[in-house]
Enzyme design. Structure first.
Site, PDB file in Angstrom:
ATOM      1  N   GLU A  44      42.390  28.611  23.369  1.00 27.35           N
ATOM      2  CA  GLU A  44      43.677  29.039  22.932  1.00 27.35           C
ATOM      3  C   GLU A  44      44.635  28.666  23.913  1.00 27.35           C
ATOM      4  O   GLU A  44      44.676  28.574  25.031  1.00 27.35           O
ATOM      5  CB  GLU A  44      43.730  30.697  22.562  1.00 27.35           C
ATOM      6  CG  GLU A  44      44.988  31.178  22.646  1.00 27.35           C
ATOM      7  CD  GLU A  44      44.908  32.747  22.219  1.00 27.35           C
ATOM      8  OE1 GLU A  44      45.682  33.393  21.942  1.00 27.35           O
ATOM      9  OE2 GLU A  44      43.852  33.222  22.909  1.00 27.35           O
ATOM     10  N   LYS A 127      48.151  31.491  14.556  1.00 22.78           N
ATOM     11  CA  LYS A 127      47.494  32.683  14.735  1.00 22.78           C
ATOM     12  C   LYS A 127      47.778  33.785  13.889  1.00 22.78           C
ATOM     13  O   LYS A 127      49.137  33.879  13.724  1.00 22.78           O
ATOM     14  CB  LYS A 127      47.475  33.290  16.190  1.00 22.78           C
ATOM     15  CG  LYS A 127      46.619  34.395  16.635  1.00 22.78           C
ATOM     16  CD  LYS A 127      46.839  34.316  18.303  1.00 22.78           C
ATOM     17  CE  LYS A 127      46.128  35.587  18.684  1.00 22.78           C
ATOM     18  NZ  LYS A 127      46.064  35.610  20.026  1.00 22.78           N
ATOM     19  N   CYS A 163      41.541  33.818  18.627  1.00 21.37           N
ATOM     20  CA  CYS A 163      41.208  34.979  19.513  1.00 21.37           C
ATOM     21  C   CYS A 163      41.397  36.242  18.550  1.00 21.37           C
ATOM     22  O   CYS A 163      40.328  36.721  18.081  1.00 21.37           O
ATOM     23  CB  CYS A 163      42.380  34.817  20.509  1.00 21.37           C
ATOM     24  SG  CYS A 163      41.697  35.879  21.868  1.00 21.37           S
ATOM     25  N   SER A 190      40.448  35.116  25.964  1.00 15.98           N
ATOM     26  CA  SER A 190      40.323  36.728  26.041  1.00 15.98           C
ATOM     27  C   SER A 190      39.943  36.973  27.509  1.00 15.98           C
ATOM     28  O   SER A 190      39.162  36.608  28.138  1.00 15.98           O
ATOM     29  CB  SER A 190      38.916  36.589  25.147  1.00 15.98           C
ATOM     30  OG  SER A 190      38.565  38.048  25.205  1.00 15.98           O
ATOM     31  N   LYS A 196      33.102  43.752  28.710  1.00 16.60           N
ATOM     32  CA  LYS A 196      33.681  43.071  27.867  1.00 16.60           C
ATOM     33  C   LYS A 196      32.540  42.305  26.969  1.00 16.60           C
ATOM     34  O   LYS A 196      32.739  42.334  25.702  1.00 16.60           O
ATOM     35  CB  LYS A 196      34.876  42.641  27.959  1.00 16.60           C
ATOM     36  CG  LYS A 196      35.630  42.262  26.774  1.00 16.60           C
ATOM     37  CD  LYS A 196      37.206  41.580  27.180  1.00 16.60           C
ATOM     38  CE  LYS A 196      37.867  41.480  25.791  1.00 16.60           C
ATOM     39  NZ  LYS A 196      39.379  41.000  26.285  1.00 16.60           N
ATOM     40  N   GLY A 343      44.713  42.216  57.135  1.00 17.96           N
ATOM     41  CA  GLY A 343      44.238  42.917  58.288  1.00 17.96           C
ATOM     42  C   GLY A 343      43.065  43.422  58.283  1.00 17.96           C
ATOM     43  O   GLY A 343      42.608  43.665  57.134  1.00 17.96           O
ATOM     44  N   LEU A 344      42.277  43.496  59.373  1.00 20.06           N
ATOM     45  CA  LEU A 344      40.902  43.770  59.340  1.00 20.06           C
ATOM     46  C   LEU A 344      40.850  45.203  60.149  1.00 20.06           C
ATOM     47  O   LEU A 344      40.926  45.191  61.523  1.00 20.06           O
ATOM     48  CB  LEU A 344      39.911  42.715  60.053  1.00 20.06           C
ATOM     49  CG  LEU A 344      39.675  41.379  59.254  1.00 20.06           C
ATOM     50  CD1 LEU A 344      38.806  40.550  60.050  1.00 20.06           C
ATOM     51  CD2 LEU A 344      39.080  41.819  57.756  1.00 20.06           C
ATOM     52  N   SER A 345      40.522  46.233  59.525  1.00 21.54           N
ATOM     53  CA  SER A 345      40.440  47.361  60.072  1.00 21.54           C
ATOM     54  C   SER A 345      39.142  47.818  60.703  1.00 21.54           C
ATOM     55  O   SER A 345      38.962  48.896  61.358  1.00 21.54           O
ATOM     56  CB  SER A 345      41.041  48.513  59.058  1.00 21.54           C
ATOM     57  OG  SER A 345      40.114  48.820  58.284  1.00 21.54           O
ATOM     58  N   GLY A 346      38.126  47.225  60.021  1.00 22.26           N
ATOM     59  CA  GLY A 346      36.754  47.614  60.258  1.00 22.26           C
ATOM     60  C   GLY A 346      36.200  48.745  59.150  1.00 22.26           C
ATOM     61  O   GLY A 346      35.074  49.059  59.438  1.00 22.26           O
ATOM     62  N   GLY A 347      37.208  48.829  58.396  1.00 21.15           N
ATOM     63  CA  GLY A 347      36.799  49.756  57.076  1.00 21.15           C
ATOM     64  C   GLY A 347      36.045  48.879  55.961  1.00 21.15           C
ATOM     65  O   GLY A 347      36.229  47.819  55.970  1.00 21.15           O
ATOM     66  N   ASN A 420      53.507  56.198  59.452  1.00 19.63           N
ATOM     67  CA  ASN A 420      53.963  55.266  58.498  1.00 19.63           C
ATOM     68  C   ASN A 420      54.383  54.291  59.635  1.00 19.63           C
ATOM     69  O   ASN A 420      54.357  52.917  59.226  1.00 19.63           O
ATOM     70  CB  ASN A 420      54.824  55.804  57.629  1.00 19.63           C
ATOM     71  CG  ASN A 420      54.127  56.550  56.544  1.00 19.63           C
ATOM     72  OD1 ASN A 420      52.935  56.501  56.532  1.00 19.63           O
ATOM     73  ND2 ASN A 420      55.189  57.378  55.837  1.00 19.63           N
TER      74      ASN A 420
END
Length: 596
Positions: A44, A127, A163, A190, A196, A343-347, A420
């Protein structure tokens, strides 16, 4: 009974790249011709990419699409491919945009398909069914078609559809039965959602039964902003038999020989019964049936029959992982970012995002930055370093405490404001690296956190793309476990440290902080969120499902008051039935509450 060799081109177009997309059609048609194809199908709006959204309203873009279609037909003939019929989706118009002052009833922009042959556009189809739910706004953009185009080629009557025509009963497929066609072509854009593919096949089978004809269903692949398309192209016989089915999330040429009834004879042995209305047109189920004939297609190949094969479905986690990798890769590549930074927090969340990024782009194009504060645990720092070693990404350490202390020396802040502040300092560093080195910043908040507002604006929410925006926290853990298991199965190093998977989640913005201090456990939280957000259940429905009323009230309050944060969040790949963004549109200023 005639046999047609069909070639379904499951390819990855880019929105707005008319020249590049036409080049894809030429290249893949050449491959199809080499396979002996007699009819080639593309997705499409292949020429323009999909969805084009408000580009529809630019008359210059519509004109460019129409001109590109004519050039493509001529170029295919110049390539020596003119005898091979090619069906391609494009943007057309037979009147001004519907939003303009000079709009005309029943005319306007069209989501269209064209059949190209011998340097010309020999047939078009508009369509009929226009979706206007979820991510779709096609009633805003297009005017529905009122005809069914039937092309006779290779001794077979072939109907063209697009579609959504497949997803609704009646209309083109009912008309196709009365017109006595042997094959219905359905070209698609789609979008992917988890499972799906399990819904799609029963729908194709229902339409095949309704039309009394074989269906050739071709879908695009690739990422487009929040959407990702997974392919899953297939050919299904009138009796529901799956003749061939393509893999998901990869470009693929699906070539298959299909035995079809001769033109003028329906699959049940009856002639087409559309009603003549003059000038070669007939009516069937409210649609005009317009017939065209294409002579001189390539002869049926000799030798063994072409078989496309059947691809077995994969586990949910594998499917989602492929979707997230493809969605990120195409967002980066199509927007021409050289690399990404996070950012790598380790989580667990940043670990999963990093692993997705490395799978999508390679470790040399991923920068992971550890941003420790005085509250960052030693295991968080070591887990981040461990992930970097496992994945081979570019690892850096930028301590934030000196910058936080400088702020606090000049401002009197306490409590959540100090928490924060730490998140915002991290966001400033990541954006500075983006500005300095050209990286796209990836944010790592999962869908559960976005739902309840467990994020800091201009802090951990900062970024240009979020690969896990539509992934519930409990699914994040499942994905991590699956990815490590898959690596071990292949004899490779699992990318995600086990400690990142097993430890309790924490933002580490204050001493001893855990997510569970502010939120219910995710095993409790996620089912409530899924019911409220994906299922549109109200308070009473959630309680009837067995959830604690006090917990429901707390969760719904958090969700409802966080709408302003979600409105400002980065885009991310959609994998669920209702992703935040175009799927779910709620007012920010809203006094309705489920508890009254």
């Amino acid at each position: 009974m005639p046999t047609l060799r069909l070639a379904l081109c499951q390819v990855n177009p880019s929105v707005g790249d008319l020249t590049g997309n036409a080049g894809l059609v030429r290249a893949w048609t050449r491959r199809a011709a080499a396979s002996g194809a007699q009819l080639v199908l593309f997705p499409e709006m292949m020429l323009t990419g999909y969805p084009v959204e408000d580009l529809v309203f630019r008359r210059s873009f519509v004109a460019a699409s129409q001109a590109a279609l004519g050039r493509l037909a001529a170029d295919l003939a110049a390539d020596g491919l003119g005898d091979l019929p090619v069906v391609v989706g494009y943007l057309d118009a037979d009147g001004p945009p519907q939003v303009s002052a000079d709009a005309e009833p029943g005319r306007g922009a069209r989501n269209a398909a064209a059949l190209l042959h011998r340097g010309e556009v020999v047939a078009t189809y508009f369509k009929h069914h226009l979706p206007n739910y979820g991510v779709f706004d096609e009633d805003r953009y297009f005017v529905p078609g009122d005809m069914l185009t039937v092309v006779r080629l290779g001794g077979v009557d072939v109907a063209l559809t697009i579609c959504e025509d497949l997803w609704q009963a009646g209309g083109p497929f009912a008309a196709a039965r009365r017109a006595g066609v042997g094959l219905v072509v359905n070209i698609n854009g789609s979008p992917y959602e988890l499972n799906k593919d399990d819904l799609r096949l029963p729908v194709v089978r229902r339409r095949a039964a309704e039309a009394g004809a074989t269906i050739a269903y071709v879908n695009m692949i690739g990422g487009q902003d929040e959407l990702v398309f997974e392919g899953d192209s297939m050919i299904v016989a009138a009796d529901g038999t799956v003749l061939t089915r393509a893999p998901q999330f990869v470009t693929h040429l699906l070539v298959h020989d299909v035995d079809l009834p001769a033109a003028g004879e329906a699959t049940d042995g009856t002639s087409g019964s559309d009603d003549e209305i003059g000038d070669g047109e007939r009516m069937a189920d409210g649609l005009r049936v317009v017939r065209r004939t294409v002579d001189g297609i390539p002869p049926a190949p000799t030798g063994p029959a072409a078989t496309g094969g059947l691809i077995e479905p994969v586990a949910d986690e594998a499917e989602v992982w492929q979707a997230l990798v493809l969605g990120l890769r195409d967002y980066v590549e199509k927007n021409r970012f050289p690399s990404v930074v996070l950012g790598l927090s380790g989580g667990i969340d940043s670990a999963v995002v990093a692993a997705i990024a490395v799978d999508a782009l390679g470790g040399d194009r991923v920068v992971g930055v550890s941003l420790p504060s005085q509250h960052s645990s030693e295991h968080s720092r070591s887990d981040a370093a461990d992930l970097a070693k496992r994945t081979g990404l570019d690892y850096r350490v930028e301590p934030i405490q000196p910058m936080v202390d400088t702020f606090l020396a000049n401002m009197s802040l306490s409590g959540v404001a100090v928490e924060n502040l730490q998140a915002r300092v991290r966001g400033v560093i990541l954006m500075a690296l983006s500005n300095q080195e050209g990286h796209l910043v990836l944010t790592t908040g999962n869908k559960s956190e976005l739902a309840v507002g467990y994020s800091t604006l201009y802090g951990d929410s900062v970024g240009g793309f979020n690969p896990v925006k539509d992934v519930w926290k409990t699914l994040v853990w499942r994905l991590a476990k699956w990815r490590n298991t898959e690596a071990a199965r292949l004899g490779l190093t699992p990318p995600i440290p086990e400690n990142s998977i097993g430890k309790p989640p924490s933002a580490e913005l204050s001493p001893g902080q855990l997510d569970s201090d502010s939120l219910p456990d995710y095993d409790v939280l996620d089912p409530i969120l899924i019911g409220y957000i994906d299922g549109d259940l109200g308070r009473d429905g959630l309680i009837a499902d067995g959830h604690d009323p006090a917990v429901v009230d707390k969760v719904l309050r958090l969700v409802d008051t966080a709408e302003y944060k979600r409105r400002q969040s980065a885009p991310g790949t959609k994998i669920s039935m209702k992703a935040f963004g175009r799927d779910r549109r709620l007012p920010i200023t809203n006094r309705w509450r489920e508890n009254g």
